[in-house]
Design a protein around this motif. Structure first.
Motif, PDB file in Angstrom:
ATOM      1  N   GLU A 145      64.730  -9.513  60.550  1.00 11.12           N
ATOM      2  CA  GLU A 145      64.942  -9.034  59.188  1.00 11.12           C
ATOM      3  C   GLU A 145      66.259  -8.265  59.073  1.00 11.12           C
ATOM      4  N   GLN A 146      66.522  -7.430  60.080  1.00 11.19           N
ATOM      5  CA  GLN A 146      67.735  -6.605  60.056  1.00 11.19           C
ATOM      6  C   GLN A 146      68.987  -7.475  60.093  1.00 11.19           C
ATOM      7  N   TRP A 147      68.966  -8.501  60.926  1.00 13.21           N
ATOM      8  CA  TRP A 147      70.136  -9.371  61.001  1.00 13.21           C
ATOM      9  C   TRP A 147      70.331 -10.128  59.689  1.00 13.21           C
ATOM     10  N   LEU A 148      69.232 -10.660  59.136  1.00 13.07           N
ATOM     11  CA  LEU A 148      69.356 -11.424  57.902  1.00 13.07           C
ATOM     12  C   LEU A 148      69.888 -10.553  56.765  1.00 13.07           C
ATOM     13  N   ARG A 149      69.373  -9.356  56.643  1.00 12.06           N
ATOM     14  CA  ARG A 149      69.744  -8.477  55.524  1.00 12.06           C
ATOM     15  C   ARG A 149      71.126  -7.849  55.712  1.00 12.06           C
ATOM     16  N   PHE A 150      71.380  -7.326  56.927  1.00 18.36           N
ATOM     17  CA  PHE A 150      72.596  -6.542  57.143  1.00 18.36           C
ATOM     18  C   PHE A 150      73.598  -7.157  58.117  1.00 18.36           C
ATOM     19  N   GLY A 151      73.181  -8.166  58.869  1.00 15.11           N
ATOM     20  CA  GLY A 151      74.073  -8.752  59.868  1.00 15.11           C
ATOM     21  C   GLY A 151      74.194  -7.910  61.119  1.00 15.11           C
ATOM     22  N   THR A 152      73.253  -6.981  61.319  1.00 14.57           N
ATOM     23  CA  THR A 152      73.286  -6.119  62.504  1.00 14.57           C
ATOM     24  C   THR A 152      72.027  -6.343  63.332  1.00 14.57           C
ATOM     25  N   GLY A 153      72.045  -5.848  64.542  1.00 19.26           N
ATOM     26  CA  GLY A 153      70.888  -6.009  65.422  1.00 19.26           C
ATOM     27  C   GLY A 153      70.827  -7.415  65.983  1.00 19.26           C
ATOM     28  N   ARG A 154      69.695  -7.730  66.584  1.00 18.78           N
ATOM     29  CA  ARG A 154      69.513  -9.057  67.173  1.00 18.78           C
ATOM     30  C   ARG A 154      69.336 -10.097  66.087  1.00 18.78           C
ATOM     31  N   ARG A 155      69.947 -11.239  66.295  1.00 15.44           N
ATOM     32  CA  ARG A 155      69.843 -12.320  65.319  1.00 15.44           C
ATOM     33  C   ARG A 155      68.468 -12.968  65.378  1.00 15.44           C
ATOM     34  N   ARG A 156      68.009 -13.291  66.554  1.00 13.69           N
ATOM     35  CA  ARG A 156      66.743 -13.991  66.732  1.00 13.69           C
ATOM     36  C   ARG A 156      65.574 -13.025  66.715  1.00 13.69           C
ATOM     37  N   SER A 157      64.496 -13.498  66.137  1.00 15.29           N
ATOM     38  CA  SER A 157      63.257 -12.729  66.098  1.00 15.29           C
ATOM     39  C   SER A 157      62.471 -13.024  67.367  1.00 15.29           C
ATOM     40  N   SER A 158      61.726 -12.056  67.859  1.00 17.57           N
ATOM     41  CA  SER A 158      60.813 -12.309  68.970  1.00 17.57           C
ATOM     42  C   SER A 158      59.451 -11.781  68.559  1.00 17.57           C
ATOM     43  N   LYS A 159      58.616 -12.688  68.103  1.00 18.68           N
ATOM     44  CA  LYS A 159      57.313 -12.318  67.573  1.00 18.68           C
ATOM     45  C   LYS A 159      56.243 -13.214  68.154  1.00 18.68           C
ATOM     46  N   LEU A 164      72.261 -16.559  55.123  1.00 20.86           N
ATOM     47  CA  LEU A 164      71.158 -17.383  54.634  1.00 20.86           C
ATOM     48  C   LEU A 164      71.544 -18.864  54.642  1.00 20.86           C
ATOM     49  N   LYS A 165      72.707 -19.178  54.130  1.00 15.78           N
ATOM     50  CA  LYS A 165      73.165 -20.569  54.095  1.00 15.78           C
ATOM     51  C   LYS A 165      73.227 -21.160  55.498  1.00 15.78           C
ATOM     52  N   LYS A 166      73.752 -20.394  56.430  1.00 11.55           N
ATOM     53  CA  LYS A 166      73.874 -20.863  57.812  1.00 11.55           C
ATOM     54  C   LYS A 166      72.507 -21.210  58.389  1.00 11.55           C
ATOM     55  N   GLU A 167      71.526 -20.355  58.140  1.00 12.15           N
ATOM     56  CA  GLU A 167      70.190 -20.585  58.687  1.00 12.15           C
ATOM     57  C   GLU A 167      69.473 -21.732  57.976  1.00 12.15           C
ATOM     58  N   LEU A 168      69.653 -21.857  56.689  1.00 15.05           N
ATOM     59  CA  LEU A 168      69.041 -22.975  55.965  1.00 15.05           C
ATOM     60  C   LEU A 168      69.628 -24.299  56.453  1.00 15.05           C
ATOM     61  N   GLU A 169      70.936 -24.337  56.683  1.00 16.06           N
ATOM     62  CA  GLU A 169      71.570 -25.540  57.218  1.00 16.06           C
ATOM     63  C   GLU A 169      71.037 -25.849  58.612  1.00 16.06           C
ATOM     64  N   ALA A 217      59.339 -12.304  54.797  1.00 12.02           N
ATOM     65  CA  ALA A 217      58.829 -13.670  54.898  1.00 12.02           C
ATOM     66  C   ALA A 217      59.963 -14.651  55.173  1.00 12.02           C
ATOM     67  N   LEU A 218      61.087 -14.472  54.504  1.00 13.00           N
ATOM     68  CA  LEU A 218      62.240 -15.344  54.677  1.00 13.00           C
ATOM     69  C   LEU A 218      62.750 -15.284  56.116  1.00 13.00           C
ATOM     70  N   ALA A 219      62.847 -14.091  56.670  1.00 16.27           N
ATOM     71  CA  ALA A 219      63.308 -13.936  58.048  1.00 16.27           C
ATOM     72  C   ALA A 219      62.341 -14.613  59.018  1.00 16.27           C
ATOM     73  N   GLU A 220      61.051 -14.438  58.778  1.00 16.27           N
ATOM     74  CA  GLU A 220      60.056 -15.088  59.641  1.00 16.27           C
ATOM     75  C   GLU A 220      60.197 -16.602  59.559  1.00 16.27           C
ATOM     76  N   TRP A 221      60.325 -17.124  58.345  1.00 16.39           N
ATOM     77  CA  TRP A 221      60.460 -18.560  58.121  1.00 16.39           C
ATOM     78  C   TRP A 221      61.689 -19.116  58.837  1.00 16.39           C
ATOM     79  N   LEU A 222      62.775 -18.363  58.791  1.00  7.88           N
ATOM     80  CA  LEU A 222      64.028 -18.809  59.406  1.00  7.88           C
ATOM     81  C   LEU A 222      64.088 -18.520  60.905  1.00  7.88           C
ATOM     82  N   GLY A 223      63.157 -17.702  61.401  1.00  8.81           N
ATOM     83  CA  GLY A 223      63.141 -17.372  62.823  1.00  8.81           C
ATOM     84  C   GLY A 223      64.228 -16.391  63.232  1.00  8.81           C
ATOM     85  N   VAL A 224      64.596 -15.519  62.302  1.00  6.32           N
ATOM     86  CA  VAL A 224      65.618 -14.513  62.593  1.00  6.32           C
ATOM     87  C   VAL A 224      65.034 -13.130  62.312  1.00  6.32           C
TER      88      VAL A 224
END
Length: 147
Positions: free
Chosen positions: A77-91, A16-21, A68-75
């Protein structure tokens, strides 16, 4: 010895910190982060205290807030919560464009007018991109009032 939950909270907090920065938001201001998030997601408003708990690895967001947080950050949900899967969202975005994994946005009928602006935005720092985004939101709000 850390428990599994403590470790999960700490790892989430780091992501979260990394993405907010990356977005140019000050980690030292949970109030500002909460205000910007709540303005964009009024149905999922958060308090500064909530952001502080996320940043200090004291809590993890509820599922609705995480989405909502993942959408806002553009990542993702799985990566934000668990650090697994694709980092970037494609929506699909609200304007009908598709955001790809590598950051390309297809704009549609206004593409010729928008592309030069996007090229200029790409040269800005994350902090200045957020500033321009807020200015555009103000203009859009004013435009909606005029119509």
């Amino acid at each position: 010895m850390e428990t599994t939950n403590e470790k999960l909270r700490q790892e989430f907090s780091l992501r979260l910190k990394k993405e907010l920065e990356r977005m140019g938001l000050p980690l030292s201001s949970p109030t500002r982060i909460a205000a910007e998030f709540s303005a964009k997601y009024p149905r999922n408003k958060i308090a500064a205290q909530t952001v502080r708990k996320w940043l200090f690895a004291e809590a993890i967001p509820t599922q609705a807030k995480l989405l909502a947080l993942a959408e806002w950050l553009g990542v993702s949900e799985q990566w934000l919560r668990f650090g697994t899967g694709r980092r970037r969202s494609s929506k699909v975005d609200n304007a009908g464009g598709v955001q790809a994994e590598f950051g390309v946005v297809v704009v549609g009928k206004n593409q010729d007018a928008v592309v030069p602006v996007v090229e200029l935005l790409a040269k800005l720092s994350p902090k200045n991109v957020r500033l321009v985004e807020n200015m555009v939101r103000c203009v859009l709000a004013s435009q909606d009032e005029d119509n």
